[in-house]
Design a protein around this motif. Structure first.
Motif, PDB file in Angstrom:
ATOM      1  N   LEU A 177       0.831  -1.196   0.000  1.00 14.66           N
ATOM      2  CA  LEU A 177       0.000   0.000   0.000  1.00 14.66           C
ATOM      3  C   LEU A 177       0.868   1.248   0.000  1.00 14.66           C
ATOM      4  N   VAL A 178       0.519   2.186  -0.882  1.00 16.46           N
ATOM      5  CA  VAL A 178       1.342   3.379  -1.086  1.00 16.46           C
ATOM      6  C   VAL A 178       0.459   4.619  -1.002  1.00 16.46           C
ATOM      7  N   GLY A 179       0.773   5.499  -0.069  1.00 17.33           N
ATOM      8  CA  GLY A 179       0.055   6.754   0.046  1.00 17.33           C
ATOM      9  C   GLY A 179       0.615   7.767  -0.937  1.00 17.33           C
ATOM     10  N   THR A 180      -0.121   8.082  -1.974  1.00 18.16           N
ATOM     11  CA  THR A 180       0.377   8.987  -3.002  1.00 18.16           C
ATOM     12  C   THR A 180      -0.774   9.521  -3.844  1.00 18.16           C
ATOM     13  N   ASP A 181      -0.539  10.615  -4.526  1.00 17.09           N
ATOM     14  CA  ASP A 181      -1.470  11.152  -5.515  1.00 17.09           C
ATOM     15  C   ASP A 181      -1.271  10.364  -6.809  1.00 17.09           C
ATOM     16  N   LEU A 182      -2.308   9.664  -7.233  1.00 11.68           N
ATOM     17  CA  LEU A 182      -2.243   8.785  -8.403  1.00 11.68           C
ATOM     18  C   LEU A 182      -1.060   7.823  -8.293  1.00 11.68           C
ATOM     19  N   THR A 183      -0.027   8.002  -9.120  1.00 11.46           N
ATOM     20  CA  THR A 183       1.094   7.050  -9.121  1.00 11.46           C
ATOM     21  C   THR A 183       2.436   7.734  -8.872  1.00 11.46           C
ATOM     22  N   GLN A 184       2.411   8.968  -8.373  1.00  9.06           N
ATOM     23  CA  GLN A 184       3.645   9.749  -8.277  1.00  9.06           C
ATOM     24  C   GLN A 184       4.766   9.016  -7.542  1.00  9.06           C
ATOM     25  N   ALA A 185       4.433   8.357  -6.444  1.00  9.85           N
ATOM     26  CA  ALA A 185       5.465   7.746  -5.606  1.00  9.85           C
ATOM     27  C   ALA A 185       6.054   6.467  -6.185  1.00  9.85           C
ATOM     28  N   ILE A 186       5.430   5.918  -7.218  1.00 14.35           N
ATOM     29  CA  ILE A 186       5.914   4.642  -7.757  1.00 14.35           C
ATOM     30  C   ILE A 186       6.354   4.722  -9.213  1.00 14.35           C
ATOM     31  N   GLU A 187       6.227   5.889  -9.835  1.00 15.29           N
ATOM     32  CA  GLU A 187       6.493   5.992 -11.272  1.00 15.29           C
ATOM     33  C   GLU A 187       7.924   5.612 -11.637  1.00 15.29           C
ATOM     34  N   GLU A 188       8.892   6.053 -10.868  1.00 20.57           N
ATOM     35  CA  GLU A 188      10.281   5.718 -11.188  1.00 20.57           C
ATOM     36  C   GLU A 188      10.595   4.273 -10.827  1.00 20.57           C
ATOM     37  N   ARG A 189      10.102   3.843  -9.690  1.00 16.36           N
ATOM     38  CA  ARG A 189      10.361   2.467  -9.228  1.00 16.36           C
ATOM     39  C   ARG A 189       9.795   1.427 -10.178  1.00 16.36           C
ATOM     40  N   LEU A 190       8.615   1.714 -10.735  1.00 15.97           N
ATOM     41  CA  LEU A 190       7.918   0.722 -11.564  1.00 15.97           C
ATOM     42  C   LEU A 190       7.859   1.135 -13.038  1.00 15.97           C
ATOM     43  N   LYS A 191       8.782   1.955 -13.460  1.00 17.00           N
ATOM     44  CA  LYS A 191       8.778   2.466 -14.823  1.00 17.00           C
ATOM     45  C   LYS A 191       8.772   1.333 -15.859  1.00 17.00           C
ATOM     46  N   HIS A 192       7.765   1.350 -16.735  1.00 21.48           N
ATOM     47  CA  HIS A 192       7.619   0.389 -17.828  1.00 21.48           C
ATOM     48  C   HIS A 192       7.578  -1.057 -17.347  1.00 21.48           C
ATOM     49  N   SER A 193       7.087  -1.283 -16.129  1.00 21.87           N
ATOM     50  CA  SER A 193       7.078  -2.649 -15.605  1.00 21.87           C
ATOM     51  C   SER A 193       5.728  -3.119 -15.072  1.00 21.87           C
ATOM     52  N   VAL A 194       4.699  -2.257 -15.139  1.00 21.59           N
ATOM     53  CA  VAL A 194       3.373  -2.639 -14.640  1.00 21.59           C
ATOM     54  C   VAL A 194       2.626  -3.387 -15.738  1.00 21.59           C
ATOM     55  N   ASP A 195       2.248  -4.611 -15.446  1.00 23.27           N
ATOM     56  CA  ASP A 195       1.557  -5.441 -16.441  1.00 23.27           C
ATOM     57  C   ASP A 195       0.040  -5.267 -16.393  1.00 23.27           C
ATOM     58  N   LEU A 196      -0.484  -4.934 -15.223  1.00 19.07           N
ATOM     59  CA  LEU A 196      -1.922  -4.742 -15.073  1.00 19.07           C
ATOM     60  C   LEU A 196      -2.136  -3.477 -14.244  1.00 19.07           C
ATOM     61  N   LEU A 197      -2.669  -2.438 -14.892  1.00 16.09           N
ATOM     62  CA  LEU A 197      -2.880  -1.131 -14.274  1.00 16.09           C
ATOM     63  C   LEU A 197      -4.380  -0.856 -14.261  1.00 16.09           C
ATOM     64  N   ILE A 198      -4.927  -0.554 -13.089  1.00 16.64           N
ATOM     65  CA  ILE A 198      -6.373  -0.482 -12.895  1.00 16.64           C
ATOM     66  C   ILE A 198      -6.739   0.840 -12.223  1.00 16.64           C
ATOM     67  N   PHE A 199      -7.779   1.492 -12.713  1.00 17.78           N
ATOM     68  CA  PHE A 199      -8.208   2.751 -12.094  1.00 17.78           C
ATOM     69  C   PHE A 199      -9.700   2.964 -12.281  1.00 17.78           C
ATOM     70  N   ASN A 200     -10.419   2.978 -11.162  1.00 18.56           N
ATOM     71  CA  ASN A 200     -11.813   3.412 -11.163  1.00 18.56           C
ATOM     72  C   ASN A 200     -11.774   4.906 -10.863  1.00 18.56           C
ATOM     73  N   ALA A 201     -11.672   5.683 -11.918  1.00 15.87           N
ATOM     74  CA  ALA A 201     -11.352   7.111 -11.790  1.00 15.87           C
ATOM     75  C   ALA A 201     -12.517   7.914 -11.225  1.00 15.87           C
ATOM     76  N   PRO A 202     -12.212   9.042 -10.555  1.00 18.04           N
ATOM     77  CA  PRO A 202     -13.268  10.009 -10.244  1.00 18.04           C
ATOM     78  C   PRO A 202     -13.702  10.691 -11.537  1.00 18.04           C
ATOM     79  N   TYR A 203     -14.865  10.304 -12.041  1.00 17.60           N
ATOM     80  CA  TYR A 203     -15.297  10.713 -13.378  1.00 17.60           C
ATOM     81  C   TYR A 203     -16.468  11.691 -13.382  1.00 17.60           C
ATOM     82  N   GLY A 204     -16.990  12.020 -12.216  1.00 16.24           N
ATOM     83  CA  GLY A 204     -18.181  12.865 -12.167  1.00 16.24           C
ATOM     84  C   GLY A 204     -17.885  14.318 -12.507  1.00 16.24           C
TER      85      GLY A 204
END
Length: 224
Positions: free
Chosen positions: A105-132
């Motif tokens: 679990l990572v406390g962050t805005d969207l993916t800011q805290a993991i972007e460098e660590r997981l650069k080009h390595s996420v195989d399944l990315l999921i987002f139920n976005a705030p769309y309203g």
């Protein structure tokens, strides 16, 4: 349960009733997202994801169901949220549903805290976005409203997220995003095409108030 289905996590009321005062409770859009992933389970398993990330994990329903289905011990799972109470609820969801400690679990805005660590390595990315569609000033407030307040045309958070997909997604990875008709699906398609991705509408469901749509993105084939 079939090998090609997702198990809906348990949320015993006596354990979770206080959580849902400040964390988005699993709702129709949650289940549209789970149903879309379930519909694609065969191709997801063929892709054999190693790293799975849910952005805005909220209650933990989606990432928990995915982890249980794909095997919590053979892959890496991450859940991000800037609502600290949501991270605690996701942790509790994992415990109650038998996968304690399997989701990082990572406390962050969207993916800011993991972007460098997981650069080009996420195989399944999921987002139920705030769309309203809401007043732009409602976006990003650190309470339960952040789960649905999407600002102008419901696109403020969605557009920020779209720009992170090329940074995170692996060569063969899939990204799933929940939107509604008012978010202008064709415009989203064109944005992602300009970033080198093709878009597929996996599932569309009409509810009393809106039409909820599950989108899948994958990289366009490289032409040599």
């Amino acid at each position: 349960m079939s090998e090609q289905s997702l198990e809906t996590p348990l949320f015993p009321l006596y354990l979770f009733k206080d959580d849902f005062e400040s964390v988005y409770e699993p709702s129709e859009d949650t289940f549209v997202l789970m149903d879309a992933i379930e519909k694609d389970l065969m191709i997801i398993k063929e892709m054999d994801p190693l790293i799975c990330v849910e952005v805005g994990c909220g209650s933990g329903a989606v990432i928990t169901s995915v982890a249980k289905c794909l095997d919590p011990n053979k892959r890496l799972y991450f859940g991000t949220d800037f609502n600290g109470k949501a991270l605690l609820t996701t942790q509790k969801c994992g415990i109650v549903n038998g996968i304690d400690g399997c989701i990082q679990l990572v406390g962050t805005d969207l993916t800011q805290a993991i972007e460098e660590r997981l650069k080009h390595s996420v195989d399944l990315l999921i987002f139920n976005a705030p769309y309203g569609p809401t007043d732009p000033q409602e976006v990003g407030i650190s309470d339960i409203s952040s789960a649905w307040a999407g600002g102008l045309n419901g696109r403020q958070v969605i557009d920020r997220f779209l720009r992170t997909v090329p940074k995170l997604l692996s060569h063969n990875g899939f990204c799933y995003l929940i939107v509604i008709k008012e978010n202008n699906i064709n415009e989203i398609k064109n944005i992602m095409k300009s970033l080198g991705f093709e878009m597929t509408v996996v599932l569309e469901r009409k509810t009393y108030l809106e039409i909820i749509i599950a989108l899948r993105f994958k990289r366009l084939p490289v032409i040599v």
